[in-house]
Design a protein around this motif. Sequence first.
Motif, PDB file in Angstrom:
ATOM      1  N   ILE A 173       3.237   0.609  15.092  1.00  0.00           N
ATOM      2  CA  ILE A 173       2.838  -0.472  14.237  1.00  0.00           C
ATOM      3  C   ILE A 173       3.803  -1.739  14.340  1.00  0.00           C
ATOM      4  O   ILE A 173       3.011  -2.836  14.386  1.00  0.00           O
ATOM      5  N   MET A 174       5.000  -1.625  14.459  1.00  0.00           N
ATOM      6  CA  MET A 174       5.955  -2.690  14.382  1.00  0.00           C
ATOM      7  C   MET A 174       5.672  -3.718  15.568  1.00  0.00           C
ATOM      8  O   MET A 174       5.250  -5.001  15.515  1.00  0.00           O
TER       9      MET A 174
ATOM     10  N   GLU B 242      -2.008  -1.220   8.920  1.00  0.00           N
ATOM     11  CA  GLU B 242      -0.587  -0.486   8.496  1.00  0.00           C
ATOM     12  C   GLU B 242      -0.532  -0.071   6.954  1.00  0.00           C
ATOM     13  O   GLU B 242       0.130   1.047   6.865  1.00  0.00           O
ATOM     14  N   GLU B 243      -1.095  -0.745   6.072  1.00  0.00           N
ATOM     15  CA  GLU B 243      -1.031  -0.217   4.754  1.00  0.00           C
ATOM     16  C   GLU B 243      -1.569   1.022   4.462  1.00  0.00           C
ATOM     17  O   GLU B 243      -1.288   1.846   4.032  1.00  0.00           O
TER      18      GLU B 243
ATOM     19  N   ILE C 263       5.153  -2.775   4.620  1.00  0.00           N
ATOM     20  CA  ILE C 263       5.410  -2.038   5.743  1.00  0.00           C
ATOM     21  C   ILE C 263       5.868  -2.817   7.032  1.00  0.00           C
ATOM     22  O   ILE C 263       6.855  -2.754   7.773  1.00  0.00           O
ATOM     23  N   VAL C 264       5.438  -4.142   7.270  1.00  0.00           N
ATOM     24  CA  VAL C 264       5.745  -4.834   8.470  1.00  0.00           C
ATOM     25  C   VAL C 264       6.570  -6.109   8.154  1.00  0.00           C
ATOM     26  O   VAL C 264       6.933  -6.787   9.115  1.00  0.00           O
TER      27      VAL C 264
ATOM     28  N   MET D 184      -0.315   4.143   6.488  1.00  0.00           N
ATOM     29  CA  MET D 184       1.086   4.529   6.074  1.00  0.00           C
ATOM     30  C   MET D 184       0.695   5.190   4.626  1.00  0.00           C
ATOM     31  O   MET D 184       1.371   6.060   4.454  1.00  0.00           O
TER      32      MET D 184
ATOM     33  N   ASP E  77       9.607   5.693  11.536  1.00  0.00           N
ATOM     34  CA  ASP E  77       7.811   5.903  11.442  1.00  0.00           C
ATOM     35  C   ASP E  77       7.049   4.801  11.911  1.00  0.00           C
ATOM     36  O   ASP E  77       5.857   5.080  12.304  1.00  0.00           O
ATOM     37  N   VAL E  78       7.385   3.506  11.522  1.00  0.00           N
ATOM     38  CA  VAL E  78       6.511   2.396  12.042  1.00  0.00           C
ATOM     39  C   VAL E  78       7.231   1.669  13.296  1.00  0.00           C
ATOM     40  O   VAL E  78       6.788   0.572  13.712  1.00  0.00           O
TER      41      VAL E  78
ATOM     42  N   SER F  96       2.243  -5.311  15.225  1.00  0.00           N
ATOM     43  CA  SER F  96       2.279  -6.357  14.163  1.00  0.00           C
ATOM     44  C   SER F  96       2.784  -7.902  14.921  1.00  0.00           C
ATOM     45  O   SER F  96       2.538  -8.871  14.211  1.00  0.00           O
TER      46      SER F  96
ATOM     47  N   THR G  18       1.966   5.840  14.487  1.00  0.00           N
ATOM     48  CA  THR G  18       2.262   4.965  13.547  1.00  0.00           C
ATOM     49  C   THR G  18       3.758   4.214  14.169  1.00  0.00           C
ATOM     50  O   THR G  18       3.947   2.956  13.914  1.00  0.00           O
ATOM     51  N   SER G  19       4.258   4.940  15.141  1.00  0.00           N
ATOM     52  CA  SER G  19       5.426   4.215  15.643  1.00  0.00           C
ATOM     53  C   SER G  19       4.981   2.998  16.421  1.00  0.00           C
ATOM     54  O   SER G  19       6.081   2.402  17.047  1.00  0.00           O
TER      55      SER G  19
END
Length: 524
Positions: free
Chosen positions: A270-271, A246-247, A291-292, A250, A322-323, A274, A267-268
């Motif tokens: 990612i969360m 994620e780093e 990011i997370v 992003m 975005d994440v 994670s 990227t949507s």
Amino acid sequence: MTKATDKDRVWIFDTTLRDGEQSPGATMTHDEKLEIAGLLDEMGVDIIEAGFPIASEGDFKAVSEIAKNSVNSVICGLARANYADIDRCWEAVQHAGRPRIHTFIGTSPLHRAIPNLTQDEMADKIHETVTHARNLCDNVQWSPMDATRTEWDYLARVVEIAIKAGATTINIPDTVGYTAPVESADLIRRLIEDVPGADEVIFATHCHNDLGMATANSLAAVAGGARQIECTINGLGERAGNTALEEVVMAMKVRGDIMPYFTEIDTSKIMNISRRVATVSGFPVQFNKAIVGKNAFAHESGIHQDGMLKNPENFEIMRPEDVGLSGSSLPLGKHSGRAALRDKLGQLGVDVGDNQLKDIFVRFKELADRKKEVYDDDIIALVRAGEDPENDRLQIVSMKVLCGTGGPAESTVEMEVDGKEVIATEQGDGPVDATFRAIRAIHPNKARLQLYQVHAVTEGTDAQATVSVRLEEDGMIATGQSANTDTVVASAKAYVNALNRLLIRRDKAGPGADVREISYKDVT
Ligand code: KIV
Ligand code: ZN
């Protein structure tokens, strides 16, 4: 800003299921590995390193199944520099639409000493094993492990040999997290400039985070010409972990002005991934993790909140959406209905079927009765806590705990063990110790407690606690998690959860089986 072209495309190679899962305690079950692989494929990961097929029967099956279920991603397996490893790897990955064999050997002076090979002997081995892999599969990745501590001349020599033998990707690992950004960029640049045939292959970077520089080193390697980044979700991995997917993703997205590279990652997603990786690995995400982390988009101080309300760009360089975070985090309460819960789950990226929704809704109502406001993190904890399968051999039926200042704590636990009710009362040094002793009295075992961790999910004295428990027995490691507004109940359930996982693994291996697995570091 110049327009990104194909030469600026960076391939994302995710090794959560191999380097990440191999970190002590992060073991995932077969179904969890399949689920994570599906999520990685869906989010646009280019290459998924699904495991190390020769390490165990379980790894082999997981890699084969992931290969069969793959949709777009290349599925890769790891193999040491010998024919048996490479053949087993191919047996597993060949089912993928797009298979890859990743073979490696430690090339630094320290690593050459392990199999006791001279430089020439190792060079021959590299030639033979990469040739063998390439005869099986036309997509072969080769890695000189501990490349960043390998003598330059020897590194350049073996990279050339691997390219000539047919490797299509050359990965340069910073195995011990020793390099620094300037060096990382220079090393890749020099290899591309000096090694004959380098322009025919993709160079990859694989960094570990021992000095906290994995992300910076990976991005610097890209500036030096690497076009594949090897990384894991949440930076999961041995010791201080690997580069966090994620780093790097992003960073390239937000700072395209100075890093004109792009990936195909959605990227949507990612969360959601994670959270799933944190749950199934039992490695919670640090609150202030980039990011997370829970606080990555939280603006607590008055001055920040004021600025945020005037214009989010005052303090946010990327949007929570975005994440995959929903912008608003309005809590639900006991009057919220099933539709509101479904809606909230959707915003949180959690897909549930009707039956699962029914089950989560019942537990949501129970929680809302005890807790005034149910926040996003409470809901996520609820979803996770519902994951104890009903057919687990050990189940907690009820518990009662007495504790205070007057003497040792005492816990009475009633459990179902293979369908039979058993009860035990034990005293201990505090309520959790007494409860774990009672569980051990009911189900005697020699599992060693490696980790016991409590996190408050939200604020307030009625906050839910998520508890993670990691156990080790005869080299097998299992993790359990649970959430409850009562920390002792969450602890007991997490402990029993981990015991159930140990039982499942033991049952699968058969009586008396040696369940220890080969590590990729066992050089033969
Ligand atoms: O860190 C490392 O060197 C590895 C190799 C097996 C690529 O993970
Ligand atoms: Zn590694």
